[in-house]
Write an enzyme that holds these catalytic residues in place. Structure first.
Site, PDB file in Angstrom:
ATOM      1  N   HIS A  36      -2.469  46.399  37.205  1.00 57.72           N
ATOM      2  CA  HIS A  36      -1.298  46.259  38.074  1.00 57.72           C
ATOM      3  C   HIS A  36      -1.480  47.571  39.475  1.00 57.72           C
ATOM      4  CE1 HIS A  36       1.576  49.685  37.469  1.00 57.72           C
ATOM      5  NE2 HIS A  36       0.970  49.200  36.148  1.00 57.72           N
ATOM      6  N   CYS A  37      -1.169  47.717  40.813  1.00 61.08           N
ATOM      7  CA  CYS A  37      -0.715  48.630  41.490  1.00 61.08           C
ATOM      8  C   CYS A  37       0.973  48.716  41.481  1.00 61.08           C
ATOM      9  CB  CYS A  37      -1.854  48.186  42.427  1.00 61.08           C
ATOM     10  SG  CYS A  37      -1.455  47.001  43.671  1.00 61.08           S
ATOM     11  N   ASN A  38       1.099  49.157  43.394  1.00 62.01           N
ATOM     12  CA  ASN A  38       2.385  48.429  43.546  1.00 62.01           C
ATOM     13  C   ASN A  38       2.708  47.316  44.199  1.00 62.01           C
ATOM     14  OD1 ASN A  38       1.274  52.185  44.265  1.00 62.01           O
ATOM     15  ND2 ASN A  38       3.674  52.454  43.895  1.00 62.01           N
ATOM     16  N   GLY A  71       0.533  45.017  43.505  1.00 60.23           N
ATOM     17  CA  GLY A  71      -0.563  43.712  43.052  1.00 60.23           C
ATOM     18  C   GLY A  71      -1.321  43.170  44.640  1.00 60.23           C
ATOM     19  N   GLN A 100       3.497  46.649  40.503  1.00 63.56           N
ATOM     20  CA  GLN A 100       4.648  47.411  38.781  1.00 63.56           C
ATOM     21  C   GLN A 100       5.749  46.993  38.749  1.00 63.56           C
ATOM     22  OE1 GLN A 100       5.943  50.339  42.983  1.00 63.56           O
ATOM     23  NE2 GLN A 100       7.494  49.873  42.464  1.00 63.56           N
TER      24      GLN A 100
END
Length: 216
Positions: free
Chosen positions: A149-151, A153, A78
């Site tokens: 992306h996530c929180n 990665g 993120q």
């Protein structure tokens, strides 16, 4: 010489030393637990530090490491998604946000797709594949560059890309995982996602075999 049986017969709880355990709670409060018989006695830690504390080690450093899977397919955390300079540097045009609780920061700058996915082993990550793959393909067809992306990665976003490589590039799991891991060493999908990706490999293989047979 005493046998083990003699040792057991001679055992007495009264001979045990009282055990004290210092515990740091999630809120950061420190307490001391002391077992007395079958009961536990809890008191505040007299050595409690002044000021606010945390029950875990805070990592406040930014993770701006961009994993380049392909020139047009990127992987990150993120932090990367919230840094306009980094996004511009890598010529990002599309952002696939599969984080939980992270809003799209630059809606006027990029084309977004947001899917709130929980990083839990029981989450059916493969159920999100079709929509994610369509968005990635959209970016590719528009000659764009897509960031997934996530929180952190580490688990969700890498799983999406591993699945995409297996489906789109017809790579087996080991090869797809290796490609993604080499691009971003921190990658580590949770055990549930790993199991699902292994099963997805079999699904893709069967689908490819059927397609291949029809085109022969």
């Amino acid at each position: 010489m005493h046998s083990l049986g003699d040792e057991i017969k001679g055992f007495s709880k009264n001979r045990l030393k009282k055990q004290c355990t210092r515990v740091t709670t999630l809120s950061g409060k420190r307490i001391i637990e002391t077992w007395k018989g079958s009961l536990v006695h809890v008191v505040d830690d007299p050595d409690q530090p002044d000021g606010p504390t945390c029950g875990y080690v805070q990592d406040l450093s930014q993770d701006l490491q961009m994993g380049v899977i392909k020139p047009w397919l990127l992987l990150g955390s993120q932090d990367v998604a919230q840094d306009l300079d980094v996004l511009k540097k890598y010529k990002v045009t599309h952002i696939l946000n599969v984080a939980y609780g992270v809003e799209n920061v630059f809606p006027n700058e990029f084309t977004y797709r947001k899917l709130s996915i929980l990083d839990l082993p029981e989450t059916d990550i493969t159920s999100y594949f079709p929509e994610c793959f369509d968005f990635i393909d959209q970016a590719k067809q528009e000659d764009g560059v897509v960031l997934v992306h996530c929180n952190a990665g580490v688990s969700r976003a890498p799983s999406i890309i591993i699945g995409y490589l297996m489906y789109n590039e017809k790579l087996n799991f080991a090869r797809a995982f290796s490609v993604v891991k080499n691009a971003r060493p921190a990658v580590c999908p949770n055990p549930g996602f790993m199991e699902q990706l292994h099963k997805y490999q079999d699904s893709v293989r069967r689908q490819f075999d059927i397609t291949h047979e029809k085109t022969d």
